[in-house]
Motif scaffolding. Structure first.
Motif, PDB file in Angstrom:
ATOM      1  N   LEU A 107       0.736  -1.208   0.027  1.00 14.32           N
ATOM      2  CA  LEU A 107       0.061   0.141  -0.014  1.00 14.32           C
ATOM      3  C   LEU A 107       0.865   1.318   0.052  1.00 14.32           C
ATOM      4  CD1 LEU A 107      -2.957   0.789   0.289  1.00 14.32           C
ATOM      5  CD2 LEU A 107      -2.683   1.193   2.528  1.00 14.32           C
ATOM      6  N   THR A 108       1.167   1.991  -1.186  1.00  7.95           N
ATOM      7  CA  THR A 108       1.755   3.047  -1.261  1.00  7.95           C
ATOM      8  C   THR A 108       1.505   4.152  -0.435  1.00  7.95           C
ATOM      9  OG1 THR A 108       0.648   4.212  -3.035  1.00  7.95           O
ATOM     10  CG2 THR A 108       2.194   2.342  -3.653  1.00  7.95           C
ATOM     11  N   HIS A 109       2.408   5.265  -0.107  1.00 12.81           N
ATOM     12  CA  HIS A 109       1.971   6.288   0.592  1.00 12.81           C
ATOM     13  C   HIS A 109       0.944   7.391  -0.015  1.00 12.81           C
ATOM     14  CE1 HIS A 109       4.885   8.267  -1.971  1.00 12.81           C
ATOM     15  NE2 HIS A 109       4.318   9.355  -1.803  1.00 12.81           N
ATOM     16  N   THR A 110       0.599   6.924  -1.109  1.00 10.32           N
ATOM     17  CA  THR A 110      -0.435   7.892  -1.813  1.00 10.32           C
ATOM     18  C   THR A 110      -1.807   6.830  -1.819  1.00 10.32           C
ATOM     19  OG1 THR A 110       0.164   6.881  -4.013  1.00 10.32           O
ATOM     20  CG2 THR A 110       1.143   8.983  -3.423  1.00 10.32           C
ATOM     21  N   GLY A 111      -1.831   5.853  -1.446  1.00 11.94           N
ATOM     22  CA  GLY A 111      -2.884   5.039  -1.095  1.00 11.94           C
ATOM     23  C   GLY A 111      -3.102   3.926  -2.080  1.00 11.94           C
ATOM     24  N   GLU A 112      -2.363   3.769  -3.128  1.00 10.48           N
ATOM     25  CA  GLU A 112      -2.507   2.920  -4.161  1.00 10.48           C
ATOM     26  C   GLU A 112      -1.996   1.370  -3.652  1.00 10.48           C
ATOM     27  OE1 GLU A 112      -0.730   1.998  -8.718  1.00 10.48           O
ATOM     28  OE2 GLU A 112       0.208   3.551  -7.752  1.00 10.48           O
ATOM     29  N   ARG A 113      -2.767   0.482  -4.004  1.00 12.20           N
ATOM     30  CA  ARG A 113      -2.661  -0.823  -3.511  1.00 12.20           C
ATOM     31  C   ARG A 113      -2.057  -1.883  -4.749  1.00 12.20           C
ATOM     32  NH1 ARG A 113      -5.905  -4.148   0.525  1.00 12.20           N
ATOM     33  NH2 ARG A 113      -5.427  -6.533   0.004  1.00 12.20           N
ATOM     34  N   LEU A 114      -0.813  -2.113  -4.682  1.00 13.19           N
ATOM     35  CA  LEU A 114      -0.258  -3.049  -5.624  1.00 13.19           C
ATOM     36  C   LEU A 114      -0.013  -4.254  -4.975  1.00 13.19           C
ATOM     37  CD1 LEU A 114       2.924  -0.578  -6.146  1.00 13.19           C
ATOM     38  CD2 LEU A 114       0.748  -0.674  -7.355  1.00 13.19           C
ATOM     39  N   PRO A 115      -0.492  -5.272  -5.798  1.00 13.20           N
ATOM     40  CA  PRO A 115      -0.706  -6.623  -5.593  1.00 13.20           C
ATOM     41  C   PRO A 115       0.857  -7.278  -5.331  1.00 13.20           C
ATOM     42  CG  PRO A 115      -1.103  -6.459  -7.664  1.00 13.20           C
ATOM     43  CD  PRO A 115      -1.279  -5.384  -7.005  1.00 13.20           C
ATOM     44  N   GLY A 116       0.947  -8.229  -4.537  1.00 13.51           N
ATOM     45  CA  GLY A 116       2.084  -9.255  -4.456  1.00 13.51           C
ATOM     46  C   GLY A 116       1.395 -10.633  -4.945  1.00 13.51           C
ATOM     47  N   VAL A 117       2.446 -11.604  -4.806  1.00 13.58           N
ATOM     48  CA  VAL A 117       1.887 -13.051  -5.069  1.00 13.58           C
ATOM     49  C   VAL A 117       1.304 -13.686  -3.935  1.00 13.58           C
ATOM     50  CG1 VAL A 117       3.600 -13.297  -6.762  1.00 13.58           C
ATOM     51  CG2 VAL A 117       4.088 -14.244  -4.680  1.00 13.58           C
ATOM     52  N   GLY A 118       1.361 -13.126  -2.621  1.00 13.74           N
ATOM     53  CA  GLY A 118       0.555 -13.877  -1.631  1.00 13.74           C
ATOM     54  C   GLY A 118       1.089 -15.188  -1.089  1.00 13.74           C
ATOM     55  N   ALA A 119       2.609 -15.179  -1.368  1.00 17.01           N
ATOM     56  CA  ALA A 119       3.385 -16.480  -1.293  1.00 17.01           C
ATOM     57  C   ALA A 119       3.479 -16.538   0.250  1.00 17.01           C
ATOM     58  CB  ALA A 119       4.553 -16.658  -1.860  1.00 17.01           C
ATOM     59  N   ILE A 120       3.732 -15.665   0.991  1.00 10.75           N
ATOM     60  CA  ILE A 120       4.221 -15.670   2.661  1.00 10.75           C
ATOM     61  C   ILE A 120       3.129 -14.558   3.108  1.00 10.75           C
ATOM     62  CG2 ILE A 120       6.374 -16.238   2.139  1.00 10.75           C
ATOM     63  CD1 ILE A 120       7.430 -13.190   2.718  1.00 10.75           C
ATOM     64  N   ASP A 121       2.967 -14.668   4.241  1.00 13.39           N
ATOM     65  CA  ASP A 121       1.861 -13.813   4.933  1.00 13.39           C
ATOM     66  C   ASP A 121       2.404 -12.413   5.542  1.00 13.39           C
ATOM     67  OD1 ASP A 121      -0.563 -12.907   6.260  1.00 13.39           O
ATOM     68  OD2 ASP A 121      -0.537 -14.435   7.950  1.00 13.39           O
ATOM     69  N   VAL A 122       2.700 -11.557   4.551  1.00 10.33           N
ATOM     70  CA  VAL A 122       3.027 -10.296   5.069  1.00 10.33           C
ATOM     71  C   VAL A 122       2.420  -9.173   4.206  1.00 10.33           C
ATOM     72  CG1 VAL A 122       5.413 -11.178   5.751  1.00 10.33           C
ATOM     73  CG2 VAL A 122       5.046 -10.079   3.713  1.00 10.33           C
ATOM     74  N   HIS A 123       2.426  -8.043   4.448  1.00  9.35           N
ATOM     75  CA  HIS A 123       2.001  -6.895   3.854  1.00  9.35           C
ATOM     76  C   HIS A 123       2.908  -5.726   4.088  1.00  9.35           C
ATOM     77  CE1 HIS A 123      -0.470  -5.865   7.369  1.00  9.35           C
ATOM     78  NE2 HIS A 123      -0.231  -4.690   6.934  1.00  9.35           N
ATOM     79  N   THR A 124       2.853  -4.755   2.894  1.00 11.54           N
ATOM     80  CA  THR A 124       3.582  -3.619   3.248  1.00 11.54           C
ATOM     81  C   THR A 124       2.952  -2.342   2.921  1.00 11.54           C
ATOM     82  OG1 THR A 124       5.603  -4.903   2.346  1.00 11.54           O
ATOM     83  CG2 THR A 124       5.938  -2.678   2.410  1.00 11.54           C
ATOM     84  N   VAL A 125       3.312  -1.554   3.956  1.00 17.72           N
ATOM     85  CA  VAL A 125       2.896   0.123   3.719  1.00 17.72           C
ATOM     86  C   VAL A 125       3.844   1.067   3.705  1.00 17.72           C
ATOM     87  CG1 VAL A 125       1.294   1.919   4.833  1.00 17.72           C
ATOM     88  CG2 VAL A 125       0.684  -0.550   5.285  1.00 17.72           C
ATOM     89  N   GLY A 126       3.641   1.805   2.518  1.00 16.88           N
ATOM     90  CA  GLY A 126       4.694   2.765   2.475  1.00 16.88           C
ATOM     91  C   GLY A 126       4.550   3.920   3.429  1.00 16.88           C
ATOM     92  N   GLY A 127       5.991   4.442   3.514  1.00 15.02           N
ATOM     93  CA  GLY A 127       6.168   5.476   4.764  1.00 15.02           C
ATOM     94  C   GLY A 127       6.819   6.833   3.756  1.00 15.02           C
TER      95      GLY A 127
END
Length: 254
Positions: A107-127
């Motif tokens: 989830l970028t700092h501008t609010g855009e949600r970019l997908p990953g492959v979902g192979a591991i249970d993590v998510h990232t938020v831009g700062g």
């Protein structure tokens, strides 16, 4: 017995910053010193890969522009088979951008949600502020391998990221941050471990500075391919370990 392994290098032209290619060089050389034949398989955009034949994989970090060039190909083209390989205990090291793309989304700092492959249970938020500097991590208790890396081993690296990664219940951290920021600068964790997949923010490059971790990954790959009896001959890592301890002492103990 002679051993042979195949190492996939994901997007080497686009995802290679802060010395990440040194991880490939380290795995190659440490195998060569032991007489292990290591075949390098570059994985570019649109490449067709027989993932069941791959023993190890490396996915480095990249500039935002480089990551944008490969993200769609990675998610759509490589993602489904790579997820299957990860579930089949493929040995995979991913760093920074590669780590983020293995998760559910960024989830970028501008609010855009970019997908990953979902192979591991993590998510990232831009700062808005980058987390930069040398880092020391105390390793956790990981799956066993020949020449097991002992829990509490201190690993050193360099981080430079604006993304804050948060772990879900399906993974455990690679370790505890002793110096630096780690996953998000908040919870004291660095990296994620799922089966034989490791993601982290440790550039620098990671494996030349931490020969125990390099051998741990090679040992996992050998045992997956050849069974629990596959072992690594010891190497003289005296100089590497002195350098590692010097950085730990400087960063942790001042």
């Amino acid at each position: 017995m002679s051993y042979r392994l195949r190492l996939a290098h994901l997007y080497p032209d686009q995802m290679n910053i802060y010395g990440d290619r040194g991880n490939i060089l380290t795995l190659t050389q440490r195998c060569a010193w032991r007489g292990i034949e290591l075949e390098l398989v570059p994985v570019g955009v649109g490449a067709a890969i027989d993932w069941p034949s791959i023993d190890m994989a490396f996915f480095g970090g990249g500039q935002d522009s480089g990551q944008a060039l490969i993200a769609d190909d990675f998610v759509r083209h490589q993602g489904p088979q790579l997820r299957e390989a990860i579930e089949d205990n493929l040995v995979l090291l991913s760093i920074c951008g590669g780590y983020q793309l293995l998760g559910h989304y960024f989830l970028t700092h501008t609010g855009e949600r970019l997908p990953g492959v979902g192979a591991i249970d993590v998510h990232t938020v831009g700062g808005s502020v980058r987390l930069i500097g040398n880092i020391v991590v105390e390793a956790g208790d990981w799956p066993g391998a020949a020449g097991t890396l002992a829990p509490g081993t201190r690993l050193v690296g360099f981080e430079n990221h604006s993304g804050r990664t948060y772990l879900g219940a399906g993974v455990r951290p690679m370790g505890r941050v002793l110096a630096g920021h780690g996953n998000n600068g908040e919870d004291g964790t660095e990296g994620a471990v799922y089966r034989n997949t490791f993601g982290c923010y440790m550039h620098g490059s990671l494996l030349p500075k931490n020969p125990q971790f390099a051998d741990y990954l090679i040992g996992l790959a050998l045992q997956r391919r050849y069974g629990a009896g596959a072992t690594l001959a010891p190497l003289d890592d005296g100089l590497e370990l002195v350098a590692q301890r010097t950085m730990v002492d400087r960063l942790v103990h001042g």
